[in-house]
Scaffold this motif. Structure first.
Motif, PDB file in Angstrom:
ATOM      1  N   GLU B 143       9.500 -18.332  27.465  1.00  0.00           N
ATOM      2  CA  GLU B 143      10.807 -17.719  27.264  1.00  0.00           C
ATOM      3  C   GLU B 143      11.928 -18.760  27.350  1.00  0.00           C
ATOM      4  N   ASN B 144      11.711 -19.762  28.208  1.00  0.00           N
ATOM      5  CA  ASN B 144      12.747 -20.783  28.379  1.00  0.00           C
ATOM      6  C   ASN B 144      12.625 -21.929  27.381  1.00  0.00           C
ATOM      7  N   ASN B 145      11.509 -21.996  26.675  1.00  0.00           N
ATOM      8  CA  ASN B 145      11.289 -23.089  25.725  1.00  0.00           C
ATOM      9  C   ASN B 145      10.679 -22.559  24.441  1.00  0.00           C
ATOM     10  N   LYS B 146      11.451 -21.804  23.690  1.00  0.00           N
ATOM     11  CA  LYS B 146      10.889 -21.192  22.493  1.00  0.00           C
ATOM     12  C   LYS B 146      10.768 -22.201  21.355  1.00  0.00           C
ATOM     13  N   SER B 147       9.600 -22.270  20.787  1.00  0.00           N
ATOM     14  CA  SER B 147       9.396 -23.066  19.574  1.00  0.00           C
ATOM     15  C   SER B 147       8.203 -22.450  18.859  1.00  0.00           C
ATOM     16  N   ASP B 148       7.922 -22.934  17.654  1.00  0.00           N
ATOM     17  CA  ASP B 148       6.786 -22.373  16.920  1.00  0.00           C
ATOM     18  C   ASP B 148       5.499 -22.516  17.717  1.00  0.00           C
ATOM     19  N   LEU B 149       5.398 -23.684  18.362  1.00  0.00           N
ATOM     20  CA  LEU B 149       4.190 -23.977  19.108  1.00  0.00           C
ATOM     21  C   LEU B 149       4.027 -23.070  20.328  1.00  0.00           C
ATOM     22  N   THR B 150       5.107 -22.966  21.114  1.00  0.00           N
ATOM     23  CA  THR B 150       4.999 -22.161  22.331  1.00  0.00           C
ATOM     24  C   THR B 150       4.849 -20.676  21.968  1.00  0.00           C
ATOM     25  N   THR B 155       1.330 -15.943  22.153  1.00  0.00           N
ATOM     26  CA  THR B 155       0.499 -14.878  21.588  1.00  0.00           C
ATOM     27  C   THR B 155      -0.886 -14.896  22.229  1.00  0.00           C
ATOM     28  N   TYR B 156      -1.424 -16.110  22.374  1.00  0.00           N
ATOM     29  CA  TYR B 156      -2.745 -16.210  23.029  1.00  0.00           C
ATOM     30  C   TYR B 156      -2.663 -15.775  24.489  1.00  0.00           C
ATOM     31  N   LEU B 157      -1.556 -16.147  25.104  1.00  0.00           N
ATOM     32  CA  LEU B 157      -1.363 -15.806  26.515  1.00  0.00           C
ATOM     33  C   LEU B 157      -1.364 -14.284  26.691  1.00  0.00           C
ATOM     34  N   GLN B 158      -0.710 -13.621  25.758  1.00  0.00           N
ATOM     35  CA  GLN B 158      -0.649 -12.166  25.795  1.00  0.00           C
ATOM     36  C   GLN B 158      -2.058 -11.575  25.637  1.00  0.00           C
ATOM     37  N   GLU B 159      -2.844 -12.225  24.786  1.00  0.00           N
ATOM     38  CA  GLU B 159      -4.216 -11.774  24.586  1.00  0.00           C
ATOM     39  C   GLU B 159      -5.013 -11.951  25.883  1.00  0.00           C
ATOM     40  N   ILE B 160      -4.819 -13.094  26.528  1.00  0.00           N
ATOM     41  CA  ILE B 160      -5.484 -13.336  27.816  1.00  0.00           C
ATOM     42  C   ILE B 160      -5.080 -12.252  28.801  1.00  0.00           C
ATOM     43  N   ASN B 161      -3.790 -11.979  28.832  1.00  0.00           N
ATOM     44  CA  ASN B 161      -3.286 -10.979  29.762  1.00  0.00           C
ATOM     45  C   ASN B 161      -3.911  -9.597  29.506  1.00  0.00           C
ATOM     46  N   ASN B 162      -4.076  -9.262  28.235  1.00  0.00           N
ATOM     47  CA  ASN B 162      -4.708  -7.985  27.910  1.00  0.00           C
ATOM     48  C   ASN B 162      -6.133  -7.904  28.437  1.00  0.00           C
ATOM     49  N   TYR B 163      -6.873  -9.014  28.263  1.00  0.00           N
ATOM     50  CA  TYR B 163      -8.255  -9.010  28.762  1.00  0.00           C
ATOM     51  C   TYR B 163      -8.291  -8.935  30.284  1.00  0.00           C
ATOM     52  N   VAL B 164      -7.363  -9.627  30.921  1.00  0.00           N
ATOM     53  CA  VAL B 164      -7.299  -9.611  32.386  1.00  0.00           C
ATOM     54  C   VAL B 164      -7.037  -8.177  32.868  1.00  0.00           C
ATOM     55  N   GLU B 165      -6.107  -7.516  32.194  1.00  0.00           N
ATOM     56  CA  GLU B 165      -5.792  -6.135  32.575  1.00  0.00           C
ATOM     57  C   GLU B 165      -6.980  -5.217  32.378  1.00  0.00           C
ATOM     58  N   GLN B 166      -7.672  -5.443  31.264  1.00  0.00           N
ATOM     59  CA  GLN B 166      -8.844  -4.619  30.995  1.00  0.00           C
ATOM     60  C   GLN B 166      -9.854  -4.753  32.144  1.00  0.00           C
ATOM     61  N   ALA B 167     -10.065  -5.998  32.597  1.00  0.00           N
ATOM     62  CA  ALA B 167     -11.007  -6.224  33.694  1.00  0.00           C
ATOM     63  C   ALA B 167     -10.545  -5.505  34.953  1.00  0.00           C
ATOM     64  N   LEU B 168      -9.247  -5.579  35.224  1.00  0.00           N
ATOM     65  CA  LEU B 168      -8.705  -4.941  36.422  1.00  0.00           C
ATOM     66  C   LEU B 168      -8.893  -3.425  36.358  1.00  0.00           C
ATOM     67  N   PHE B 169      -8.545  -2.838  35.221  1.00  0.00           N
ATOM     68  CA  PHE B 169      -8.650  -1.391  35.098  1.00  0.00           C
ATOM     69  C   PHE B 169     -10.105  -0.940  35.065  1.00  0.00           C
ATOM     70  N   TYR B 170     -10.962  -1.790  34.515  1.00  0.00           N
ATOM     71  CA  TYR B 170     -12.388  -1.462  34.518  1.00  0.00           C
ATOM     72  C   TYR B 170     -12.890  -1.393  35.959  1.00  0.00           C
ATOM     73  N   ALA B 171     -12.495  -2.390  36.748  1.00  0.00           N
ATOM     74  CA  ALA B 171     -12.941  -2.428  38.140  1.00  0.00           C
ATOM     75  C   ALA B 171     -12.371  -1.251  38.922  1.00  0.00           C
ATOM     76  N   ARG B 172     -11.216  -0.748  38.479  1.00  0.00           N
ATOM     77  CA  ARG B 172     -10.534   0.279  39.245  1.00  0.00           C
ATOM     78  C   ARG B 172     -10.860   1.696  38.830  1.00  0.00           C
ATOM     79  N   GLN B 173     -11.566   1.859  37.713  1.00  0.00           N
ATOM     80  CA  GLN B 173     -11.652   3.195  37.134  1.00  0.00           C
ATOM     81  C   GLN B 173     -12.261   4.237  38.081  1.00  0.00           C
TER      82      GLN B 173
END
Lengths: 223, 329
Positions: B143-150, B155-173
């Protein structure tokens, strides 16, 4: 007047980046780096709003919140990576005003901060206009005023121009504008942006403003 | 327990008795006793034998019926030896001793597994909390250093975050019951959060959004609901069509229900597979298209969580035309 936000967060990296983010968003920022007697430090700093992490060395955020609440009414937003219902309930029962989960969605975090500030300090008048090169944008009415003429823009057009005004003098990438619009729930795409820019130029020309928005080929726009 | 089976089991006793009776008959006859007298004796002893057999049969039947009743009432059947009375009959007592030993070992085994599962869940939870810290730092850095690269990295980071959340919710179900907060929940703000989370990807994939600006509110748990809607939106992005992809989100209210529709004009789901998309591990034809990285977990979790928070979820689709997921409150 600038609002003063206090960050109580023990992760150095997050603390520093958050400081940059909030400063960029136009806030004054204070941080706490020594986690002893936090409540006393808070009272001394007199912030307008506190971002409070729950997992801190020594006392946890809930205990600190209780202590702060005994003295002052400053709004407190809990920020934490724990997100169970119990945690949320804890945060609200000790007097927190909001509860945000890490990793926070940054636009959401900023929206919530500004919402809570508005609610807590209703007497503070919001900035209603922004001026650049003698051109005034009136935020509430969506009007552009220049010399003695004025013209009305649509919501999308106004928001785009407002963003350019906020970044006056800088080259703004097209994607940055699109993302900014999305953060404000206006889901436009690149083509719509071009159409909007053309319309803004036409409307500005009607009140005698020519060549305000420069196109920087391959980079974006600049005013 | 049936009587004829019981008798068949006692056939050795009965055979011995028959042989004994023949011998007795021959012996008494040799001594010069009359047939009638002998028959009377045999009649009486046979009656006694039958009485003993019947009594034994009914007593056993009653006993096992009682045990059956106990076991039916037991939630964990392997606790039988813990709740049954200690039998006084010597042969049952031996069985009881063995059963008790076996049950005890089972109880220990189950406790061991439960403990290790609990520890594993706790580890997953704490791991998720730990990994959220560097994810948060990285998101702020972007957010503090926006460029095409970041932007790409984010986008990948968001994907990682989605998988992390999935694992958390799976463990919690399994613990949804102890971890939810029903309150008036604004669907608009949940949908906005989900869109905001996936903003980079949606813009990058050039997906048009059409979101009703009056989705209304429902009584539900915000956190679980946001997770469910996020999974559905991620799917809509994943299985979009190449040109003019669009996602529409709108709601409808009738007397007692609110319907939230999440509709895409993507590649759709085969009719023959649609019933199975909520099954765990089901990936189907779409999942095998290269690059789609289907795990078969997302929709399974959605269905499961919906059941737990008391909302319905339905899916409709036509291949190459659309997929609509409806959440009914």
């Amino acid at each position: 007047m600038k609002y003063k936000i206090l960050i109580i967060e023990d992760e150095q990296e997050i603390r520093e980046e958050l400081e940059i983010l909030l400063k960029n968003a136009g806030y004054e920022v204070e941080k706490i780096t020594k986690f002893e007697n936090v409540a006393n430090q808070v009272i001394e700093i007199k912030p307008h709003l506190i971002l409070l992490d729950v997992n801190l060395p020594g006392k946890n955020g809930y205990e600190i919140c209780t202590k702060i609440r005994a003295e002052i009414e400053t709004p407190i937003i809990f920020v934490t990576s724990k997100n169970s219902a119990l945690d949320e309930l804890n945060g609200l029962t000790v007097g927190g005003d909001d509860y945000i989960e890490k990793p926070y969605n940054i636009p959401v975090l900023l929206t919530r901060i500004s919402k809570i500030l508005k609610r807590a300090y209703p007497e503070q008048k919001e900035q209603n206009e922004i001026e650049y090169k003698g051109i005034k944008l009136e935020i509430l009415s969506g009007l552009v005023k220049y010399q003695d003429k004025e013209i009305e823009l649509t919501r999308n057009e106004f928001k785009i121009l407002y963003y350019l005004f906020q970044n006056a003098g800088k080259i703004v990438q097209r994607l940055d504008i699109v993302e900014y619009m999305w953060d404000n729930q206006m889901y436009i795409d690149d083509n719509t942006l071009s159409v909007n820019i053309t319309r803004i130029r036409e409307k500005l020309a009607e009140i005698g403003i020519e060549n305000l928005i420069e196109t920087k080929r391959g980079q974006g726009y600049k005013i | 327990m049936e009587f004829h089976k019981y008798i068949l089991q006692k056939i050795n006793y009965i055979l011995i008795y028959v042989i004994y009776t023949i011998l007795l008959f021959t012996y008494l006859r040799a001594l010069g006793n009359g047939i009638e007298e002998i028959f009377l004796i045999i009649f009486i002893t046979t009656l006694l034998l039958l009485a003993i057999l019947f009594q034994d049969f009914y007593q056993k039947k009653k006993y096992f019926k009682k045990l059956e009743k106990i076991i039916e009432g037991l939630d964990k059947k392997y606790l039988l030896a813990e709740v049954m009375e200690k039998p006084y009959k010597i042969d049952y007592a031996e069985f009881y001793k063995l059963l008790k030993k076996s049950n005890k070992s089972m109880i220990e085994e189950v406790a061991k597994l439960e403990r290790s599962q609990k520890e594993y869940k706790e580890y997953i939870e704490s791991w998720v909390h730990e990994i959220k810290i560097p994810i948060t730092s990285s998101m702020l850095l972007y957010e503090n250093n926006k460029s095409d690269l970041t932007r790409k990295a984010n986008t990948y980071l968001q994907e990682i975050n989605n998988y992390v959340e999935q694992a958390l919710f799976y463990a919690r179900q399994e613990q949804v019951a102890n971890d939810y907060l029903i309150k008036e929940t604004d669907l608009q703000s949940i949908v906005n959060n989900v869109i905001s989370k996936n903003k980079n990807l949606l813009i990058q994939e050039n997906i048009k959004l059409d979101i009703d600006d009056n989705l209304g509110s429902v009584y539900s748990d915000e956190k679980w609901l946001e997770f469910i809607i996020n999974q559905i939106v991620i799917n809509a992005i994943k299985y979009k069509k190449e040109e003019n992809a669009q996602i529409k989100i709108y709601s409808q209210k009738d007397k007692n229900k609110t319907y939230l529709y999440i509709e895409d004009n993507g590649i759709g789901i085969k009719q023959s597979e649609i019933k199975r998309v909520f099954n765990k591990g089901f990936t189907g034809t779409n999942g095998r298209i290269t690059g789609k990285k289907s795990t078969g977990i997302g929709l399974y979790l959605c269905k499961n969580l919906c059941q737990k928070i008391g909302v319905e979820i339905e899916i409709n689709s036509k291949i190459n035309e659309f997929t609509t997921v409806t959440i009914i409150f």
